[in-house]
Write an enzyme that holds these catalytic residues in place. Structure first.
Site, mmCIF file in Angstrom:
data_model
loop_
_atom_site.group_PDB
_atom_site.id
_atom_site.type_symbol
_atom_site.label_atom_id
_atom_site.label_comp_id
_atom_site.label_asym_id
_atom_site.label_seq_id
_atom_site.Cartn_x
_atom_site.Cartn_y
_atom_site.Cartn_z
ATOM 1 N N ARG A 130 -68.458 39.858 42.258
ATOM 2 C CA ARG A 130 -67.235 40.648 42.291
ATOM 3 C C ARG A 130 -67.515 42.082 41.846
ATOM 4 N NH1 ARG A 130 -62.666 37.526 42.435
ATOM 5 N NH2 ARG A 130 -61.731 39.486 43.142
ATOM 6 N N ARG A 175 -53.691 36.575 54.257
ATOM 7 C CA ARG A 175 -55.067 36.187 54.569
ATOM 8 C C ARG A 175 -55.318 34.678 54.555
ATOM 9 N NH1 ARG A 175 -59.085 39.939 51.196
ATOM 10 N NH2 ARG A 175 -60.565 38.836 52.545
ATOM 11 N N PRO A 183 -52.825 38.224 43.631
ATOM 12 C CA PRO A 183 -52.253 37.436 42.544
ATOM 13 C C PRO A 183 -53.289 37.011 41.502
ATOM 14 C CG PRO A 183 -51.410 36.697 44.660
ATOM 15 C CD PRO A 183 -52.524 37.650 44.945
ATOM 16 N N GLU A 184 -52.987 37.281 40.242
ATOM 17 C CA GLU A 184 -53.757 36.750 39.121
ATOM 18 C C GLU A 184 -52.778 35.981 38.246
ATOM 19 O OE1 GLU A 184 -56.976 38.571 37.335
ATOM 20 O OE2 GLU A 184 -57.215 40.186 38.771
ATOM 21 N N LYS A 215 -54.278 29.723 37.803
ATOM 22 C CA LYS A 215 -53.735 30.390 38.985
ATOM 23 C C LYS A 215 -52.975 29.434 39.901
ATOM 24 C CE LYS A 215 -57.581 33.684 39.046
ATOM 25 N NZ LYS A 215 -58.643 34.297 39.877
#
Length: 261
Positions: free
Chosen positions: A251, A110, A2-3, A59
Protein backbone atom coordinates in the site's frame (compact mmCIF):
# COMPACT_ATOMS: atom_id res chain seq x y z
CA UNK A 1 -12.71 4.58 0.51
CA UNK A 2 -14.62 3.05 3.45
CA UNK A 3 -12.57 2.39 6.58
CA UNK A 4 -13.72 1.55 10.09
CA UNK A 5 -15.14 5.06 10.79
CA UNK A 6 -17.18 4.95 7.57
CA UNK A 7 -18.58 1.50 8.38
CA UNK A 8 -19.40 2.61 11.92
CA UNK A 9 -21.20 5.55 10.37
CA UNK A 10 -23.19 3.18 8.13
CA UNK A 11 -24.09 1.11 11.20
CA UNK A 12 -25.23 4.10 13.23
CA UNK A 13 -27.39 5.45 10.44
CA UNK A 14 -29.02 2.08 9.73
CA UNK A 15 -29.58 1.55 13.47
CA UNK A 16 -32.08 4.43 13.27
CA UNK A 17 -34.14 2.89 10.48
CA UNK A 18 -33.66 -0.88 10.05
CA UNK A 19 -34.62 -2.56 13.38
CA UNK A 20 -38.06 -4.23 13.21
CA UNK A 21 -38.52 -3.37 9.53
CA UNK A 22 -40.02 -6.32 7.61
CA UNK A 23 -38.47 -7.37 4.30
CA UNK A 24 -41.04 -7.40 1.50
CA UNK A 25 -38.85 -8.41 -1.43
CA UNK A 26 -35.31 -8.12 -2.78
CA UNK A 27 -34.16 -6.79 -6.14
CA UNK A 28 -30.61 -7.55 -7.26
CA UNK A 29 -29.60 -5.31 -10.15
CA UNK A 30 -26.08 -6.71 -10.33
CA UNK A 31 -25.45 -10.28 -9.13
CA UNK A 32 -21.72 -9.49 -9.26
CA UNK A 33 -21.90 -8.17 -5.69
CA UNK A 34 -23.18 -11.51 -4.30
CA UNK A 35 -20.46 -13.71 -2.88
CA UNK A 36 -22.02 -16.90 -1.49
CA UNK A 37 -25.59 -16.82 -2.74
CA UNK A 38 -27.64 -16.13 -5.85
CA UNK A 39 -30.14 -13.36 -6.45
CA UNK A 40 -33.04 -15.82 -6.33
CA UNK A 41 -31.81 -17.47 -3.14
CA UNK A 42 -31.15 -14.12 -1.44
CA UNK A 43 -34.65 -12.89 -2.11
CA UNK A 44 -36.30 -16.18 -1.15
CA UNK A 45 -34.46 -16.47 2.17
CA UNK A 46 -34.82 -12.85 3.28
CA UNK A 47 -38.44 -12.17 2.34
CA UNK A 48 -40.79 -12.04 5.31
CA UNK A 49 -38.08 -11.63 7.95
CA UNK A 50 -37.53 -8.57 10.14
CA UNK A 51 -34.22 -6.82 10.67
CA UNK A 52 -32.68 -6.63 14.13
CA UNK A 53 -30.13 -4.05 15.32
CA UNK A 54 -27.09 -3.83 13.00
CA UNK A 55 -23.60 -4.66 14.28
CA UNK A 56 -20.07 -4.08 13.07
CA UNK A 57 -16.75 -5.88 13.48
CA UNK A 58 -13.77 -4.21 11.90
CA UNK A 59 -14.76 -3.32 8.34
CA UNK A 60 -17.69 -5.77 8.26
CA UNK A 61 -21.28 -4.56 8.60
CA UNK A 62 -23.52 -7.26 10.07
CA UNK A 63 -27.28 -6.94 9.47
CA UNK A 64 -29.08 -9.74 11.34
CA UNK A 65 -32.73 -10.61 10.84
CA UNK A 66 -34.96 -13.01 12.75
CA UNK A 67 -33.78 -15.50 10.12
CA UNK A 68 -30.50 -15.29 8.18
CA UNK A 69 -27.96 -12.49 8.48
CA UNK A 70 -26.99 -10.14 5.67
CA UNK A 71 -23.26 -9.37 5.78
CA UNK A 72 -21.68 -6.46 3.90
CA UNK A 73 -18.05 -5.62 3.24
CA UNK A 74 -17.93 -2.34 1.36
CA UNK A 75 -14.44 -2.78 -0.04
CA UNK A 76 -13.15 0.53 -1.39
CA UNK A 77 -16.34 2.00 -2.88
CA UNK A 78 -19.37 0.26 -1.36
CA UNK A 79 -22.10 2.21 0.43
CA UNK A 80 -25.15 0.65 2.16
CA UNK A 81 -27.88 3.15 3.03
CA UNK A 82 -31.57 3.61 3.81
CA UNK A 83 -33.83 5.43 1.35
CA UNK A 84 -37.48 6.28 1.19
CA UNK A 85 -39.52 4.15 -1.18
CA UNK A 86 -39.41 5.64 -4.65
CA UNK A 87 -36.43 7.91 -3.96
CA UNK A 88 -34.17 8.62 -6.91
CA UNK A 89 -31.48 5.92 -7.20
CA UNK A 90 -27.85 6.76 -6.55
CA UNK A 91 -25.18 5.95 -9.11
CA UNK A 92 -24.02 2.33 -9.18
CA UNK A 93 -26.88 0.94 -7.09
CA UNK A 94 -26.59 -2.86 -7.11
CA UNK A 95 -29.12 -4.08 -4.55
CA UNK A 96 -32.48 -2.90 -3.21
CA UNK A 97 -34.14 -4.58 -0.21
CA UNK A 98 -37.72 -3.31 -0.07
CA UNK A 99 -39.12 -3.01 3.46
CA UNK A 100 -42.55 -2.39 4.93
CA UNK A 101 -41.29 1.20 5.19
CA UNK A 102 -38.49 2.42 2.94
CA UNK A 103 -35.64 0.50 1.37
CA UNK A 104 -32.18 -0.74 2.22
CA UNK A 105 -29.96 -0.06 -0.79
CA UNK A 106 -26.37 -0.90 -1.66
CA UNK A 107 -24.32 1.08 -4.17
CA UNK A 108 -20.80 0.12 -5.23
CA UNK A 109 -18.65 1.37 -8.09
CA UNK A 110 -15.83 -1.16 -8.17
CA UNK A 111 -17.47 -4.22 -6.54
CA UNK A 112 -14.25 -5.36 -4.87
CA UNK A 113 -16.05 -7.06 -1.98
CA UNK A 114 -19.85 -7.23 -1.66
CA UNK A 115 -22.68 -9.03 0.12
CA UNK A 116 -22.87 -12.43 1.85
CA UNK A 117 -25.63 -14.37 3.61
CA UNK A 118 -25.05 -16.30 6.85
CA UNK A 119 -27.39 -18.80 8.52
CA UNK A 120 -26.04 -18.69 12.08
CA UNK A 121 -23.04 -17.60 14.16
CA UNK A 122 -20.86 -20.45 12.89
CA UNK A 123 -21.71 -19.58 9.32
CA UNK A 124 -21.03 -15.91 10.09
CA UNK A 125 -17.60 -16.78 11.47
CA UNK A 126 -16.82 -18.59 8.21
CA UNK A 127 -17.85 -15.52 6.20
CA UNK A 128 -15.80 -13.09 8.29
CA UNK A 129 -12.75 -15.32 8.37
CA UNK A 130 -10.07 -14.92 11.01
CA UNK A 131 -10.59 -11.56 12.72
CA UNK A 132 -8.66 -9.95 15.54
CA UNK A 133 -10.34 -7.79 18.18
CA UNK A 134 -12.13 -4.71 16.91
CA UNK A 135 -9.80 -1.70 16.82
CA UNK A 136 -12.36 0.63 18.36
CA UNK A 137 -12.24 0.61 22.14
CA UNK A 138 -9.24 -1.67 22.72
CA UNK A 139 -7.54 -1.19 26.08
CA UNK A 140 -3.77 -0.85 26.37
CA UNK A 141 -3.27 -4.35 27.80
CA UNK A 142 -5.21 -6.05 25.00
CA UNK A 143 -3.50 -3.89 22.39
CA UNK A 144 -0.06 -4.79 23.72
CA UNK A 145 -0.91 -8.49 23.72
CA UNK A 146 -2.21 -8.63 20.15
CA UNK A 147 0.59 -6.50 18.67
CA UNK A 148 3.67 -7.71 20.51
CA UNK A 149 2.53 -11.05 21.94
CA UNK A 150 2.15 -12.80 18.61
CA UNK A 151 4.34 -15.79 17.72
CA UNK A 152 5.30 -14.11 14.43
CA UNK A 153 6.30 -10.64 15.52
CA UNK A 154 9.16 -10.16 13.07
CA UNK A 155 7.02 -8.13 10.67
CA UNK A 156 6.89 -4.41 10.09
CA UNK A 157 4.55 -2.02 11.86
CA UNK A 158 2.12 -1.01 9.12
CA UNK A 159 1.44 -4.49 7.68
CA UNK A 160 0.93 -5.76 11.24
CA UNK A 161 -1.61 -3.04 12.11
CA UNK A 162 -3.43 -3.61 8.82
CA UNK A 163 -3.58 -7.39 9.27
CA UNK A 164 -7.27 -7.99 10.06
CA UNK A 165 -6.36 -11.20 11.88
CA UNK A 166 -4.32 -9.09 14.33
CA UNK A 167 -6.59 -6.04 14.72
CA UNK A 168 -9.87 -5.73 12.82
CA UNK A 169 -10.67 -2.43 11.19
CA UNK A 170 -7.47 -0.48 10.50
CA UNK A 171 -6.94 0.53 6.88
CA UNK A 172 -4.36 2.44 4.88
CA UNK A 173 -5.23 6.00 5.87
CA UNK A 174 -5.72 5.13 9.52
CA UNK A 175 -2.41 3.27 9.89
CA UNK A 176 -0.41 6.10 8.28
CA UNK A 177 -2.08 8.63 10.58
CA UNK A 178 -1.51 6.44 13.65
CA UNK A 179 2.15 5.76 12.87
CA UNK A 180 2.78 9.47 12.24
CA UNK A 181 1.18 10.46 15.56
CA UNK A 182 3.16 7.77 17.40
CA UNK A 183 6.39 9.00 15.67
CA UNK A 184 7.14 5.54 14.28
CA UNK A 185 7.89 4.71 10.67
CA UNK A 186 5.50 2.32 8.90
CA UNK A 187 8.52 0.04 8.32
CA UNK A 188 9.51 -0.09 12.01
CA UNK A 189 10.08 -3.75 13.09
CA UNK A 190 7.38 -4.88 15.51
CA UNK A 191 9.99 -6.89 17.41
CA UNK A 192 11.83 -3.62 18.23
CA UNK A 193 8.85 -1.86 19.78
CA UNK A 194 9.49 -0.80 23.35
CA UNK A 195 6.91 -0.28 26.08
CA UNK A 196 6.77 3.48 25.40
CA UNK A 197 6.36 2.85 21.67
CA UNK A 198 3.39 0.57 22.29
CA UNK A 199 1.81 3.07 24.65
CA UNK A 200 2.17 5.89 22.09
CA UNK A 201 0.71 3.65 19.41
CA UNK A 202 -2.28 2.76 21.55
CA UNK A 203 -2.89 6.42 22.39
CA UNK A 204 -2.71 7.28 18.69
CA UNK A 205 -5.13 4.48 17.74
CA UNK A 206 -7.62 5.63 20.37
CA UNK A 207 -7.43 9.33 19.46
CA UNK A 208 -7.50 8.83 15.69
CA UNK A 209 -10.43 6.39 15.78
CA UNK A 210 -12.54 8.41 18.19
CA UNK A 211 -12.11 11.59 16.15
CA UNK A 212 -12.67 9.76 12.86
CA UNK A 213 -15.85 8.09 14.10
CA UNK A 214 -17.22 11.48 15.14
CA UNK A 215 -16.65 12.71 11.58
CA UNK A 216 -17.87 9.48 9.96
CA UNK A 217 -14.60 9.15 8.01
CA UNK A 218 -10.85 9.70 8.33
CA UNK A 219 -10.92 13.52 8.34
CA UNK A 220 -8.39 15.85 6.78
CA UNK A 221 -8.22 18.12 9.81
CA UNK A 222 -5.52 20.73 10.42
CA UNK A 223 -2.44 19.08 11.94
CA UNK A 224 -3.46 15.70 10.50
CA UNK A 225 -1.26 13.81 8.08
CA UNK A 226 -4.40 12.90 6.11
CA UNK A 227 -4.94 16.56 5.22
CA UNK A 228 -1.73 16.81 3.21
CA UNK A 229 -1.32 13.30 1.75
CA UNK A 230 -2.81 14.26 -1.63
CA UNK A 231 -0.76 17.46 -1.99
CA UNK A 232 1.67 17.50 -4.97
CA UNK A 233 4.67 17.95 -2.64
CA UNK A 234 3.41 17.29 0.91
CA UNK A 235 5.22 18.49 4.01
CA UNK A 236 4.86 17.28 7.58
CA UNK A 237 2.10 19.22 9.42
CA UNK A 238 4.20 18.97 12.60
CA UNK A 239 7.72 19.99 11.56
CA UNK A 240 7.48 21.07 7.93
CA UNK A 241 9.87 18.40 6.59
CA UNK A 242 9.12 17.11 3.10
CA UNK A 243 7.29 13.81 3.47
CA UNK A 244 8.51 10.50 2.07
CA UNK A 245 6.28 7.96 0.37
CA UNK A 246 6.74 4.39 -0.76
CA UNK A 247 4.82 1.13 -0.89
CA UNK A 248 4.73 -0.71 2.44
CA UNK A 249 2.85 -3.97 2.66
CA UNK A 250 1.59 -3.37 -0.86
CA UNK A 251 0.00 0.00 0.00
CA UNK A 252 1.13 3.56 -0.73
CA UNK A 253 2.46 4.89 2.56
CA UNK A 254 3.42 8.36 3.75
CA UNK A 255 5.72 9.34 6.61
CA UNK A 256 8.00 12.08 7.91
CA UNK A 257 11.72 11.16 7.87
CA UNK A 258 12.37 13.66 10.69
CA UNK A 259 9.48 12.96 13.08
CA UNK A 260 9.29 9.22 12.41
CA UNK A 261 12.96 8.36 12.85
Amino acid sequence: MPELPDVEGFRRELAKTLPCRKIAHVRVDDPGILRNTSATELGRRLAGHRFKSPRRHGKWLILPTDGPTLVVHSGMTGHPFYAETGAEPEKYERLVVSLDKGELRYADLRKLRGVWLADDEDDLADVLGRQGPDALGMGLREFREVVTGRPRKAGRLKPTLMDQAVIAGLGNLLTDEIAWRARLRPTHPVADLGADDVKRLHTAVTQVLRTSVRHGRVPGLPNWLTRVRDDPDPSCPRCGTRLRHDRVGGRTSLWCPHCQH
